[in-house]
Design a protein around this motif. Structure first.
Motif, PDB file in Angstrom:
ATOM      1  N   VAL A  12     -26.847 -10.621  36.093  1.00  0.00           N
ATOM      2  CA  VAL A  12     -27.023 -11.389  34.854  1.00  0.00           C
ATOM      3  C   VAL A  12     -26.351 -12.758  34.982  1.00  0.00           C
ATOM      4  N   LYS A  13     -25.160 -12.786  35.537  1.00  0.00           N
ATOM      5  CA  LYS A  13     -24.432 -14.043  35.740  1.00  0.00           C
ATOM      6  C   LYS A  13     -25.253 -14.999  36.603  1.00  0.00           C
ATOM      7  N   MET A  14     -25.835 -14.480  37.678  1.00  0.00           N
ATOM      8  CA  MET A  14     -26.632 -15.295  38.582  1.00  0.00           C
ATOM      9  C   MET A  14     -27.905 -15.810  37.903  1.00  0.00           C
ATOM     10  N   PHE A  20     -30.457 -21.455  33.394  1.00  0.00           N
ATOM     11  CA  PHE A  20     -29.964 -22.392  32.399  1.00  0.00           C
ATOM     12  C   PHE A  20     -28.878 -23.336  32.903  1.00  0.00           C
ATOM     13  N   GLY A  21     -28.256 -23.024  34.043  1.00  0.00           N
ATOM     14  CA  GLY A  21     -27.220 -23.882  34.600  1.00  0.00           C
ATOM     15  C   GLY A  21     -25.840 -23.678  34.006  1.00  0.00           C
ATOM     16  N   GLU A  54     -18.634 -26.021  28.984  1.00  0.00           N
ATOM     17  CA  GLU A  54     -19.920 -25.351  29.178  1.00  0.00           C
ATOM     18  C   GLU A  54     -20.423 -24.790  27.851  1.00  0.00           C
ATOM     19  N   PHE A  55     -19.502 -24.229  27.055  1.00  0.00           N
ATOM     20  CA  PHE A  55     -19.879 -23.664  25.763  1.00  0.00           C
ATOM     21  C   PHE A  55     -20.392 -24.750  24.819  1.00  0.00           C
ATOM     22  N   LYS A  56     -19.735 -25.904  24.834  1.00  0.00           N
ATOM     23  CA  LYS A  56     -20.192 -27.022  24.000  1.00  0.00           C
ATOM     24  C   LYS A  56     -21.590 -27.459  24.403  1.00  0.00           C
ATOM     25  N   THR A  59     -24.033 -24.767  23.057  1.00  0.00           N
ATOM     26  CA  THR A  59     -24.296 -24.842  21.613  1.00  0.00           C
ATOM     27  C   THR A  59     -25.155 -26.054  21.276  1.00  0.00           C
ATOM     28  N   LYS A  60     -24.977 -27.131  22.016  1.00  0.00           N
ATOM     29  CA  LYS A  60     -25.831 -28.308  21.819  1.00  0.00           C
ATOM     30  C   LYS A  60     -27.265 -27.984  22.240  1.00  0.00           C
ATOM     31  N   PHE A  61     -27.404 -27.253  23.339  1.00  0.00           N
ATOM     32  CA  PHE A  61     -28.721 -26.869  23.856  1.00  0.00           C
ATOM     33  C   PHE A  61     -29.488 -26.027  22.854  1.00  0.00           C
TER      34      PHE A  61
END
Length: 66
Positions: A12-14, A20-21, A54-56, A59-61
């Motif tokens: 899942v991580k991969m 999505f990057g 990455e989280f920011k 959430t923008k995405f």
């Protein structure tokens, strides 16, 4: 089993990174599936860690930024 949960977590991580990057550390604590009358119910207990930047971006995405 713990081995299978670890392998699925890595997969899942991969997939998340390739698709999505985003680098997310996933840990599957519990997974179960039951099938009744042609319907399958899947239950997951999952923890995830992600860098704040990455989280920011994430959430923008998805359009859920503050």
């Amino acid at each position: 089993s713990k081995f299978m949960r670890t392998m699925i977590s890595k997969l899942v991580k991969m997939v998340i990174y390739k698709k999505f990057g985003y680098k997310v550390d996933i840990q599957i604590n519990e997974i179960s599936a039951t099938s009744v009358d042609g319907k399958t119910h899947v239950h997951l207990n999952v923890d995830g860690d992600i860098d704040s930047n990455e989280f920011k971006k994430f959430t923008k995405f998805i359009g859920a930024e503050d």
